[in-house]
Design an enzyme around this catalytic site. Structure first.
Site, PDB file in Angstrom:
ATOM      1  N   ASP A  13      -6.744   7.818  12.392  1.00 55.44           N
ATOM      2  CA  ASP A  13      -7.981   8.505  11.637  1.00 55.44           C
ATOM      3  C   ASP A  13      -9.118   8.573  12.562  1.00 55.44           C
ATOM      4  O   ASP A  13      -9.805   7.345  13.078  1.00 55.44           O
ATOM      5  CB  ASP A  13      -8.044   7.263  10.314  1.00 55.44           C
ATOM      6  N   LEU A  42       2.982   4.111  10.234  1.00 50.07           N
ATOM      7  CA  LEU A  42       2.274   3.212  11.302  1.00 50.07           C
ATOM      8  C   LEU A  42       1.893   2.298  10.791  1.00 50.07           C
ATOM      9  O   LEU A  42       2.161   0.756  10.765  1.00 50.07           O
ATOM     10  CB  LEU A  42       1.616   3.918  12.062  1.00 50.07           C
ATOM     11  N   VAL A 224      -6.994  -5.768  -7.268  1.00 52.13           N
ATOM     12  CA  VAL A 224      -7.633  -7.190  -7.788  1.00 52.13           C
ATOM     13  C   VAL A 224      -6.536  -8.213  -8.261  1.00 52.13           C
ATOM     14  O   VAL A 224      -6.344  -9.342  -8.348  1.00 52.13           O
ATOM     15  CB  VAL A 224      -8.824  -7.237  -7.967  1.00 52.13           C
ATOM     16  N   GLY A 226      -3.206  -8.128  -7.908  1.00 54.43           N
ATOM     17  CA  GLY A 226      -1.980  -8.459  -7.792  1.00 54.43           C
ATOM     18  C   GLY A 226      -1.167  -7.534  -7.959  1.00 54.43           C
ATOM     19  O   GLY A 226      -1.122  -6.258  -7.814  1.00 54.43           O
ATOM     20  N   GLY A 252      -2.174  -1.014  -0.074  1.00 54.97           N
ATOM     21  CA  GLY A 252      -0.888  -1.225  -0.115  1.00 54.97           C
ATOM     22  C   GLY A 252      -0.096  -1.310   1.196  1.00 54.97           C
ATOM     23  O   GLY A 252       1.109  -1.377   0.772  1.00 54.97           O
ATOM     24  N   ASP A 253       0.045  -0.219   2.525  1.00 54.33           N
ATOM     25  CA  ASP A 253       0.833  -0.326   3.177  1.00 54.33           C
ATOM     26  C   ASP A 253       1.063  -1.967   3.509  1.00 54.33           C
ATOM     27  O   ASP A 253       1.851  -2.321   4.355  1.00 54.33           O
ATOM     28  CB  ASP A 253      -0.581   0.384   4.540  1.00 54.33           C
ATOM     29  N   ASN A 277       1.563 -10.380  -1.014  1.00 53.80           N
ATOM     30  CA  ASN A 277      -0.161 -10.373  -1.839  1.00 53.80           C
ATOM     31  C   ASN A 277      -1.300 -11.287  -0.806  1.00 53.80           C
ATOM     32  O   ASN A 277      -2.465 -10.835  -0.977  1.00 53.80           O
ATOM     33  CB  ASN A 277       0.336 -11.629  -3.026  1.00 53.80           C
ATOM     34  N   GLY A 288     -10.385  -1.058   8.429  1.00 48.17           N
ATOM     35  CA  GLY A 288      -9.820  -0.046   9.147  1.00 48.17           C
ATOM     36  C   GLY A 288      -8.392  -0.221   8.536  1.00 48.17           C
ATOM     37  O   GLY A 288      -7.950  -0.969   7.485  1.00 48.17           O
TER      38      GLY A 288
HETATM   39  P1  ADP Z   1      -2.937   0.978  -2.783  1.00 48.97           P
HETATM   40  O1  ADP Z   1      -3.528   0.558  -1.322  1.00 48.97           O
HETATM   41  O2  ADP Z   1      -1.591   1.569  -2.806  1.00 48.97           O
HETATM   42  O3  ADP Z   1      -3.962   1.087  -3.623  1.00 48.97           O
HETATM   43  P2  ADP Z   1      -3.432  -1.793  -3.761  1.00 48.97           P
HETATM   44  O4  ADP Z   1      -4.762  -1.230  -5.262  1.00 48.97           O
HETATM   45  O5  ADP Z   1      -2.611  -1.880  -5.152  1.00 48.97           O
HETATM   46  O6  ADP Z   1      -2.772  -0.380  -3.435  1.00 48.97           O
HETATM   47  O7  ADP Z   1      -3.325  -2.945  -3.632  1.00 48.97           O
HETATM   48  C1  ADP Z   1      -2.056  -3.343  -3.250  1.00 48.97           C
HETATM   49  C2  ADP Z   1      -2.255  -5.126  -2.640  1.00 48.97           C
HETATM   50  O8  ADP Z   1      -3.639  -5.354  -1.917  1.00 48.97           O
HETATM   51  C3  ADP Z   1      -2.209  -5.449  -4.061  1.00 48.97           C
HETATM   52  O9  ADP Z   1      -1.088  -5.322  -4.947  1.00 48.97           O
HETATM   53  C4  ADP Z   1      -3.195  -6.582  -3.760  1.00 48.97           C
HETATM   54  O10 ADP Z   1      -2.160  -7.770  -4.041  1.00 48.97           O
HETATM   55  C5  ADP Z   1      -3.659  -6.921  -2.075  1.00 48.97           C
HETATM   56  N1  ADP Z   1      -5.151  -6.118  -2.856  1.00 48.97           N
HETATM   57  C6  ADP Z   1      -5.835  -4.869  -2.825  1.00 48.97           C
HETATM   58  N2  ADP Z   1      -6.837  -5.162  -3.548  1.00 48.97           N
HETATM   59  C7  ADP Z   1      -7.587  -6.425  -3.808  1.00 48.97           C
HETATM   60  C8  ADP Z   1      -8.566  -7.056  -3.406  1.00 48.97           C
HETATM   61  N3  ADP Z   1      -9.347  -6.299  -3.613  1.00 48.97           N
HETATM   62  N4  ADP Z   1      -8.385  -8.253  -3.558  1.00 48.97           N
HETATM   63  C9  ADP Z   1      -7.262  -8.497  -3.819  1.00 48.97           C
HETATM   64  N5  ADP Z   1      -5.799  -8.360  -3.359  1.00 48.97           N
HETATM   65  C10 ADP Z   1      -6.410  -7.280  -2.959  1.00 48.97           C
END
Ligand code: ADP
EC number: 2.7.1.15
Length: 304
Positions: A13, A42, A224, A226, A252-253, A277, A288
């Site tokens: 990146d 990765l 946020v 979950g 998400g990763d 979670n 990062g």
């Molecule tokens: P992506 O990164 O693929 O868009 P999400 O935004 O759904 O996926 O985030 C994946 C996971 O990361 C969520 O299920 C949660 O566990 C955690 N997460 C994401 N954003 C937050 C946040 N602002 N506060 C707390 N946990 C978060």
């Protein structure tokens, strides 16, 4: 002990900041530049390895400095790289431009990731109980063959259907044991318009549309809020943790890698989701992607 095998993308990146992004034909002066480790494959491999499980990686990088650095980063985190081939094509790269309003413009060049082939899969032996993980950043045909072999060997297949581009062959959807999608991907693949505050029942109904055979589980990550998992009969909700998020890249990763690791360590899916979670909620408090993944000890300290 079962292991996690990730077949996926490896990117460098290139993160740049500037007052405003250039228009076509224009050159602007940037303010900062930083090089991060990314690519969904990765990121998920690092997240899994940091939970304390054996991880093997299948992918491709170029014979260039970014390729050297990615391999060294994977190895420093204990990820097996015997399945990472080097090619004359450049290492995958994401160029991220962030302007003064924190608005992103991103170009992702798959490069070597686009060449990961079914023959590359031969480098890693799949055993019963292993957890296979992939994402839509390497060719679909390679993922389909990876999962076909995995199911035949008695492994569990986990697909993170991201990014939400195009569709995939039916045989691939049917070979998934656990599908993980965020709300955007869920809406895309289920063909429904999901509001970002959609009620759990609406999310669950959309998730069930992605099932192709009995025994599949669909996990929807909800930022946020979950995450939620559905099987044909059941539904599990893991509420989000309140944290001060500074960079949600790779959240998400982190979730996917941590779920895979905890399944390999013997957790049930609801237990693995609870752990993941917390892991992802830590990752969003750090800048990062690959670099932001927490260790298993950091997660367990918060769960205690
Ligand atoms: P992506 O990164 O693929 O868009 P999400 O935004 O759904 O996926 O985030 C994946 C996971 O990361 C969520 O299920 C949660 O566990 C955690 N997460 C994401 N954003 C937050 C946040 N602002 N506060 C707390 N946990 C978060």
């Amino acid at each position: 002990m079962p292991k996690v095998i990730v077949a996926g993308s490896i990117n460098t990146d290139v993160l740049t900041t500037m007052r405003r992004a250039p228009r076509p034909g224009e050159t602007v002066s940037g303010e900062t530049v930083a090089f991060g480790r990314g690519g969904k494959g990765l990121n998920q491999g690092i997240a899994a390895a940091r939970q304390g499980v054996a991880v093997e990686f299948i992918g491709r990088v170029g014979r260039d400095a970014f390729g050297d650095q990615a391999l060294a980063f994977l190895q420093a985190n204990g990820v097996g790289t015997g399945g990472v081939h080097r090619t004359d094509t450049a290492t995958g790269t994401a160029i991220v431009m962030v302007d003064a309003h924190a608005e992103n413009s991103i170009v992702v060049i798959p490069a070597a990731n686009g060449e990961v082939s079914a023959a590359d899969l031969d480098a890693v032996a799949i055993a019963a109980g292993d957890i296979l993980v992939s994402q839509f950043e390497i060719p679909r045909a390679t993922i389909a063959e990876f999962f076909r072999r995995g199911r035949a060997a008695g492994a569990t297949t986990v697909l993170n259907a991201a990014p939400a581009l195009d569709d995939a062959p039916d045989s691939l959807w049917a070979d998934i044991d656990i599908l993980v999608v965020n709300e955007t991907e869920l809406g895309h693949f289920a063909g429904v318009d999901l509001a970002s505050d959609a009620a759990a029942d609406a999310v669950a109904a959309a998730a069930r549309r992605l099932m192709r055979r009995p025994g599949q589980t669909v996990v929807a990550t909800l930022g946020v809020r979950g995450a939620l998992a559905v099987t044909a009969e059941d539904q599990v909700i893991v509420p989000g943790r309140k944290v001060k998020a500074v960079d949600t890249t790779g959240a998400g990763d982190c979730f996917v890698g941590a779920v895979a690791a905890r399944l390999a360590l013997g957790d049930t899916l609801p237990q693995a989701m609870g752990h993941a979670n917390v892991a992802a909620s830590i990752a969003v408090t750090r800048v990062g992607a690959g670099d932001a993944m927490p260790t298993g000890a950091e997660v367990l300290a918060l769960l205690a």
